[in-house]
Design a protein around this motif. Structure first.
Motif, PDB file in Angstrom:
ATOM      1  N   GLY A  41       0.868  -1.253  -0.019  1.00  0.00           N
ATOM      2  CA  GLY A  41      -0.115   0.011   0.071  1.00  0.00           C
ATOM      3  C   GLY A  41       0.883   1.300   0.050  1.00  0.00           C
ATOM      4  N   GLY A  42       0.361   2.281   0.135  1.00  0.00           N
ATOM      5  CA  GLY A  42       0.961   3.634   0.387  1.00  0.00           C
ATOM      6  C   GLY A  42       2.339   3.470   1.144  1.00  0.00           C
ATOM      7  N   HIS A  43       1.987   3.139   2.433  1.00  0.00           N
ATOM      8  CA  HIS A  43       3.012   3.164   3.432  1.00  0.00           C
ATOM      9  C   HIS A  43       4.205   2.163   3.116  1.00  0.00           C
ATOM     10  N   GLY A  44       3.832   0.812   2.675  1.00  0.00           N
ATOM     11  CA  GLY A  44       4.879   0.040   2.144  1.00  0.00           C
ATOM     12  C   GLY A  44       5.748   0.529   1.154  1.00  0.00           C
ATOM     13  N   ILE A  63       6.123  -7.152  -0.511  1.00  0.00           N
ATOM     14  CA  ILE A  63       5.456  -8.313  -0.745  1.00  0.00           C
ATOM     15  C   ILE A  63       4.029  -7.896  -0.467  1.00  0.00           C
ATOM     16  N   GLU A  64       3.347  -8.026  -1.633  1.00  0.00           N
ATOM     17  CA  GLU A  64       1.704  -7.525  -1.743  1.00  0.00           C
ATOM     18  C   GLU A  64       0.867  -8.903  -2.089  1.00  0.00           C
ATOM     19  N   LYS A  65      -0.202  -8.994  -1.475  1.00  0.00           N
ATOM     20  CA  LYS A  65      -1.117 -10.253  -1.725  1.00  0.00           C
ATOM     21  C   LYS A  65      -1.739 -10.276  -2.625  1.00  0.00           C
ATOM     22  N   GLY A  66      -2.131  -8.796  -2.978  1.00  0.00           N
ATOM     23  CA  GLY A  66      -2.974  -8.492  -4.068  1.00  0.00           C
ATOM     24  C   GLY A  66      -2.306  -7.662  -5.356  1.00  0.00           C
ATOM     25  N   GLY A  71      -5.588  -1.777  -2.148  1.00  0.00           N
ATOM     26  CA  GLY A  71      -5.848  -1.774  -0.575  1.00  0.00           C
ATOM     27  C   GLY A  71      -6.494  -0.126  -0.549  1.00  0.00           C
ATOM     28  N   ASN A  72      -6.380  -0.052   0.929  1.00  0.00           N
ATOM     29  CA  ASN A  72      -6.736   1.275   1.437  1.00  0.00           C
ATOM     30  C   ASN A  72      -6.252   2.593   0.591  1.00  0.00           C
ATOM     31  N   VAL A  73      -4.923   2.404   0.014  1.00  0.00           N
ATOM     32  CA  VAL A  73      -4.552   3.605  -0.661  1.00  0.00           C
ATOM     33  C   VAL A  73      -5.178   4.009  -1.788  1.00  0.00           C
ATOM     34  N   GLY A  74      -5.605   2.932  -2.240  1.00  0.00           N
ATOM     35  CA  GLY A  74      -6.756   3.201  -3.532  1.00  0.00           C
ATOM     36  C   GLY A  74      -8.024   3.487  -3.174  1.00  0.00           C
ATOM     37  N   ASN A  76      -9.493   5.254  -0.274  1.00  0.00           N
ATOM     38  CA  ASN A  76      -9.581   6.415   0.553  1.00  0.00           C
ATOM     39  C   ASN A  76     -10.235   7.653  -0.210  1.00  0.00           C
ATOM     40  N   THR A  77     -10.466   8.717   0.828  1.00  0.00           N
ATOM     41  CA  THR A  77     -11.019  10.071   0.171  1.00  0.00           C
ATOM     42  C   THR A  77     -10.220  10.969  -0.010  1.00  0.00           C
ATOM     43  N   THR A  78      -8.917  10.487   0.040  1.00  0.00           N
ATOM     44  CA  THR A  78      -7.872  11.523  -0.564  1.00  0.00           C
ATOM     45  C   THR A  78      -7.590  12.681   0.328  1.00  0.00           C
ATOM     46  N   ILE A  79      -7.892  12.918   1.572  1.00  0.00           N
ATOM     47  CA  ILE A  79      -7.844  14.341   2.393  1.00  0.00           C
ATOM     48  C   ILE A  79      -6.596  14.185   3.016  1.00  0.00           C
ATOM     49  N   VAL A  80      -5.681  15.267   2.555  1.00  0.00           N
ATOM     50  CA  VAL A  80      -4.414  15.496   3.282  1.00  0.00           C
ATOM     51  C   VAL A  80      -4.732  16.791   4.153  1.00  0.00           C
ATOM     52  N   GLU A 207       1.113 -13.594  -1.271  1.00  0.00           N
ATOM     53  CA  GLU A 207       0.620 -13.387   0.333  1.00  0.00           C
ATOM     54  C   GLU A 207       1.628 -13.899   1.370  1.00  0.00           C
ATOM     55  N   VAL A 208       1.846 -13.193   2.293  1.00  0.00           N
ATOM     56  CA  VAL A 208       2.567 -13.677   3.368  1.00  0.00           C
ATOM     57  C   VAL A 208       1.766 -14.417   4.275  1.00  0.00           C
ATOM     58  N   THR A 209       2.193 -15.768   4.653  1.00  0.00           N
ATOM     59  CA  THR A 209       1.308 -16.792   5.381  1.00  0.00           C
ATOM     60  C   THR A 209       1.976 -16.926   6.505  1.00  0.00           C
ATOM     61  N   GLY A 367      -7.186   7.674   9.028  1.00  0.00           N
ATOM     62  CA  GLY A 367      -6.449   8.891   8.535  1.00  0.00           C
ATOM     63  C   GLY A 367      -4.933   8.472   7.986  1.00  0.00           C
ATOM     64  N   GLY A 368      -4.805   7.552   7.482  1.00  0.00           N
ATOM     65  CA  GLY A 368      -3.386   7.473   7.393  1.00  0.00           C
ATOM     66  C   GLY A 368      -2.936   7.537   5.704  1.00  0.00           C
ATOM     67  N   PHE A 369      -3.747   8.075   4.939  1.00  0.00           N
ATOM     68  CA  PHE A 369      -3.350   8.381   3.439  1.00  0.00           C
ATOM     69  C   PHE A 369      -2.369   9.660   3.738  1.00  0.00           C
ATOM     70  N   LYS A 370      -3.135  10.633   4.309  1.00  0.00           N
ATOM     71  CA  LYS A 370      -2.174  11.844   4.683  1.00  0.00           C
ATOM     72  C   LYS A 370      -0.948  11.715   5.106  1.00  0.00           C
ATOM     73  N   ALA A 371      -0.605  10.509   5.975  1.00  0.00           N
ATOM     74  CA  ALA A 371       0.484  10.266   6.514  1.00  0.00           C
ATOM     75  C   ALA A 371       1.381   9.718   5.521  1.00  0.00           C
TER      76      ALA A 371
HETATM   77  P1  FAD Z   1      -3.224  -0.345   2.252  1.00  0.00           P
HETATM   78  O1  FAD Z   1      -3.391   0.181   0.675  1.00  0.00           O
HETATM   79  O2  FAD Z   1      -4.540  -1.134   2.744  1.00  0.00           O
HETATM   80  O3  FAD Z   1      -1.952  -1.267   2.196  1.00  0.00           O
HETATM   81  C1  FAD Z   1      -1.720  -2.501   2.984  1.00  0.00           C
HETATM   82  C2  FAD Z   1      -1.324  -3.677   1.909  1.00  0.00           C
HETATM   83  O4  FAD Z   1      -1.033  -4.777   2.550  1.00  0.00           O
HETATM   84  C3  FAD Z   1      -2.721  -4.086   1.046  1.00  0.00           C
HETATM   85  O5  FAD Z   1      -2.471  -4.054  -0.233  1.00  0.00           O
HETATM   86  C4  FAD Z   1      -2.960  -5.513   1.722  1.00  0.00           C
HETATM   87  O6  FAD Z   1      -3.258  -6.309   0.310  1.00  0.00           O
HETATM   88  C5  FAD Z   1      -1.653  -6.174   1.933  1.00  0.00           C
HETATM   89  N1  FAD Z   1      -1.557  -7.078   2.710  1.00  0.00           N
HETATM   90  C6  FAD Z   1      -2.392  -7.450   3.933  1.00  0.00           C
HETATM   91  N2  FAD Z   1      -1.962  -8.508   4.426  1.00  0.00           N
HETATM   92  C7  FAD Z   1      -1.178  -9.098   3.461  1.00  0.00           C
HETATM   93  C8  FAD Z   1      -0.285 -10.516   3.394  1.00  0.00           C
HETATM   94  N3  FAD Z   1      -0.636 -11.349   4.486  1.00  0.00           N
HETATM   95  N4  FAD Z   1       0.533 -10.692   2.578  1.00  0.00           N
HETATM   96  C9  FAD Z   1       0.792  -9.551   1.828  1.00  0.00           C
HETATM   97  N5  FAD Z   1       0.185  -8.417   1.646  1.00  0.00           N
HETATM   98  C10 FAD Z   1      -0.469  -8.249   2.651  1.00  0.00           C
HETATM   99  N6  FAD Z   1      -7.024   8.569   5.193  1.00  0.00           N
HETATM  100  C11 FAD Z   1      -6.805   9.918   4.977  1.00  0.00           C
HETATM  101  O7  FAD Z   1      -5.540  10.678   5.539  1.00  0.00           O
HETATM  102  N7  FAD Z   1      -7.533  10.592   4.308  1.00  0.00           N
HETATM  103  C12 FAD Z   1      -8.637  10.322   3.793  1.00  0.00           C
HETATM  104  O8  FAD Z   1      -9.396  10.909   3.455  1.00  0.00           O
HETATM  105  C13 FAD Z   1      -8.773   8.838   3.977  1.00  0.00           C
HETATM  106  N8  FAD Z   1     -10.293   8.457   3.718  1.00  0.00           N
HETATM  107  C14 FAD Z   1     -10.683   7.082   4.038  1.00  0.00           C
HETATM  108  C15 FAD Z   1     -11.549   6.596   3.467  1.00  0.00           C
HETATM  109  C16 FAD Z   1     -11.726   5.177   3.421  1.00  0.00           C
HETATM  110  C17 FAD Z   1     -13.259   4.743   2.879  1.00  0.00           C
HETATM  111  C18 FAD Z   1     -10.841   4.312   3.822  1.00  0.00           C
HETATM  112  C19 FAD Z   1     -11.237   2.909   3.624  1.00  0.00           C
HETATM  113  C20 FAD Z   1      -9.674   4.773   4.463  1.00  0.00           C
HETATM  114  C21 FAD Z   1      -9.397   6.063   4.313  1.00  0.00           C
HETATM  115  N9  FAD Z   1      -8.251   6.767   4.883  1.00  0.00           N
HETATM  116  C22 FAD Z   1      -8.227   8.225   4.856  1.00  0.00           C
HETATM  117  C23 FAD Z   1      -7.242   5.656   5.670  1.00  0.00           C
HETATM  118  C24 FAD Z   1      -6.246   5.494   4.748  1.00  0.00           C
HETATM  119  O9  FAD Z   1      -6.566   4.974   3.250  1.00  0.00           O
HETATM  120  C25 FAD Z   1      -5.409   4.226   5.254  1.00  0.00           C
HETATM  121  O10 FAD Z   1      -5.240   4.768   6.832  1.00  0.00           O
HETATM  122  C26 FAD Z   1      -4.029   4.000   4.597  1.00  0.00           C
HETATM  123  O11 FAD Z   1      -4.103   3.894   2.997  1.00  0.00           O
HETATM  124  C27 FAD Z   1      -3.434   2.881   5.100  1.00  0.00           C
HETATM  125  O12 FAD Z   1      -2.119   2.475   4.529  1.00  0.00           O
HETATM  126  P2  FAD Z   1      -1.640   1.755   3.393  1.00  0.00           P
HETATM  127  O13 FAD Z   1      -2.034   2.745   2.049  1.00  0.00           O
HETATM  128  O14 FAD Z   1      -0.463   1.352   3.440  1.00  0.00           O
HETATM  129  O15 FAD Z   1      -2.912   0.519   3.222  1.00  0.00           O
END
Ligand code: FAD
Length: 418
Positions: A41-44, A63-66, A71-74, A76-80, A207-209, A367-371
């Motif tokens: 996702g965004g953080h990784g 390592i991404e299972k999908g 995931g949530n990076v795609g 969210n509602t994109t607020i920063v 997928e990490v198992t 709130g993790g997108f803005k982070a």
């Molecule tokens: P993800 O993109 O979910 O990345 C985690 C990844 O880990 C996923 O791709 C998943 O497939 C993978 N994974 C999980 N388990 C395994 C495994 N066993 N093996 C391999 N891969 C694995 N935040 C804001 O700041 N502003 C907003 O406006 C906002 N709006 C939101 C609205 C919605 C509807 C949602 C759902 C979230 C929102 N957020 C917002 C929160 C923000 O999207 C998340 O906090 C942030 O994206 C999480 O970090 P990420 O991008 O790394 O997550």
């Protein structure tokens, strides 16, 4: 037009753009890496990018299972924004906002950062007092905040219901003008391309198992494509943080909950800022395509379903219509949801763990997108140096045992407890 002329684009339209190069490679996993990051996702991806770019650590696998952006990076509602009252949060999110301001240049990829203003409405005198207090706390930290009168809000967002009979009367607002939105999937793609260009392996559909353990040390991961050894393992799995940490025998202080959002059909520009409110569980912005994006509270119970509940949707829409009655004439286009890892003080966890070699970046709640850039930068620094960067020190995993919660609302993240 650079590399692609009008003619080559036209030719591509007939041959499925077969000459386009993928933005990142699709490598086979190697037997071993210096750092394995779980979650693309965004953080990784941001962590991998800054590990390679800033620290020269390039023997890294994400390592991404999908798929990237699934995931949530795609979702969210994109607020920063960085409009936090508490100093540790203000410092962290302001660090991130400053990175957002230069991110498109840094990545050479347009993440469409749009600082259109993050507006928080006040509906009563009590709301306005709280907004003023928050604005003061931000100003002390050097973060921009402006208190707006009702007339100023009316000029900025004329579509809101300013009548005295309104269900939620508008008394004024606080605005952080440097806040706004960014294009979520472009952020994922930009970091993925950037990390790949520095030699990071992005391994999708893997997928990490399980964790490979040697006593108390994590030395690698078991995956659906075989074992991968690692000098360090970094968990960036968002809503699945608890599940992944359990593979190393850890119980994280997080609960997975579904958060949903919705978008209407596209219309001409009518919502100029990101509209949030001090008292309601609804926020509204307009996407670059013209759709009105609504978000609300999480479905207040644990779930891994990437599908929301009608009752939560109904509540967000009811409140949105009360704020902007003209929205009642629009058709809802679609809704979606993501799984969020809710920590018990509403703040993130960026930390070492009780297992040697295992690090965690999670607890992002809603709130993790803005982070994303700040978290990636500071987590990379933490991994590279084997100790928490001072900005993330307050977000250690053991803060719950020490009674050092970082609780912006004073009641944790759960809306019913507010
Ligand atoms: P993800 O993109 O979910 O990345 C985690 C990844 O880990 C996923 O791709 C998943 O497939 C993978 N994974 C999980 N388990 C395994 C495994 N066993 N093996 C391999 N891969 C694995 N935040 C804001 O700041 N502003 C907003 O406006 C906002 N709006 C939101 C609205 C919605 C509807 C949602 C759902 C979230 C929102 N957020 C917002 C929160 C923000 O999207 C998340 O906090 C942030 O994206 C999480 O970090 P990420 O991008 O790394 O997550």
């Amino acid at each position: 037009m650079g590399k692609y002329s009008a003619l080559s684009l036209l030719r591509g339209a007939f041959n499925g753009q077969s000459h386009w190069q993928p933005a990142w490679r699709d490598p086979e996993p190697k037997a071993s890496y210096d750092v394995v990051i779980i979650g693309g996702g965004g953080h990784g991806l941001a962590t991998a990018y800054y590990l390679a770019k800033v620290h020269g650590i390039t023997n890294v696998a994400v390592i991404e299972k999908g798929y990237i952006g699934g995931g949530n990076v795609g979702r969210n509602t994109t607020i920063v924004r960085s409009n936090y009252r508490q100093e540790p949060l203000g410092r962290f999110f302001e660090f991130s906002l400053k990175l957002w301001e230069g991110l498109s240049d840094d990545l050479n990829y347009n993440v469409m950062f749009s600082p259109r203003g993050a507006l928080t409405l006040g509906h009563s005198d009590a709301d306005m007092i709280r907004l003023a207090e928050k604005g003061d706390a931000m100003a002390v930290q050097g973060i921009d905040a402006e208190l707006l009168s009702r007339d100023q809000v009316m000029k900025l967002e004329p579509c809101l219901d300013f009548s005295r009979q309104a269900r939620f009367p508008i008394e004024g607002a606080m605005i952080q003008r440097r806040g706004g939105t960014a294009r979520h999937d472009a952020v994922a793609w930009g970091f993925a391309r950037g990390a790949d260009s520095h030699g990071v392996d992005i391994i999708q559909k893997c997928e990490v198992t399980g964790m490979v353990m040697d006593g108390n040390r994590v030395t690698g991961v078991e995956t659906s494509r075989g074992r991968i050894n690692a000098g360090m393992v970094a968990v960036c799995a968002a809503g699945h943080s608890g599940h992944v940490a359990a593979m190393a025998g850890l119980k994280l202080p997080v609960e997975s909950q579904t958060l949903q959002a919705m978008v209407t059909e596209g219309v001409k520009p009518m919502v100029n800022t990101v509209v949030m409110t001090q008292s309601l569980h609804c926020y509204i912005s307009q996407s670059d395509k013209g759709g009105i994006v609504f978000g609300g509270d999480p479905d207040n119970w644990p779930s891994y379903a990437q599908r929301g509940q009608p009752v939560t949707m109904e509540m967000a829409v009811q409140q949105g219509l009360a704020l902007i009655p003209a929205l009642s004439r629009l058709r809802m286009l679609r809704c979606w949801a993501g799984v969020t890892d809710m920590s018990f003080d509403g703040s993130p966890i960026i930390s070492a763990t009780p297992r040697d070699g295992l690090w965690i970046n999670g607890g992002w709640c809603y709130g993790g997108f803005k982070a994303t850039p700040g978290s990636g930068y500071l987590f990379a620094d933490t991994l590279a140096k084997g100790r928490a960067h001072e900005i993330v020190e307050p977000f250690a995993l053991d803060r719950f045992e020490r009674g050092s919660a970082v609780d912006e609302n004073g009641t944790g993240p759960f809306p019913n407890h507010r």
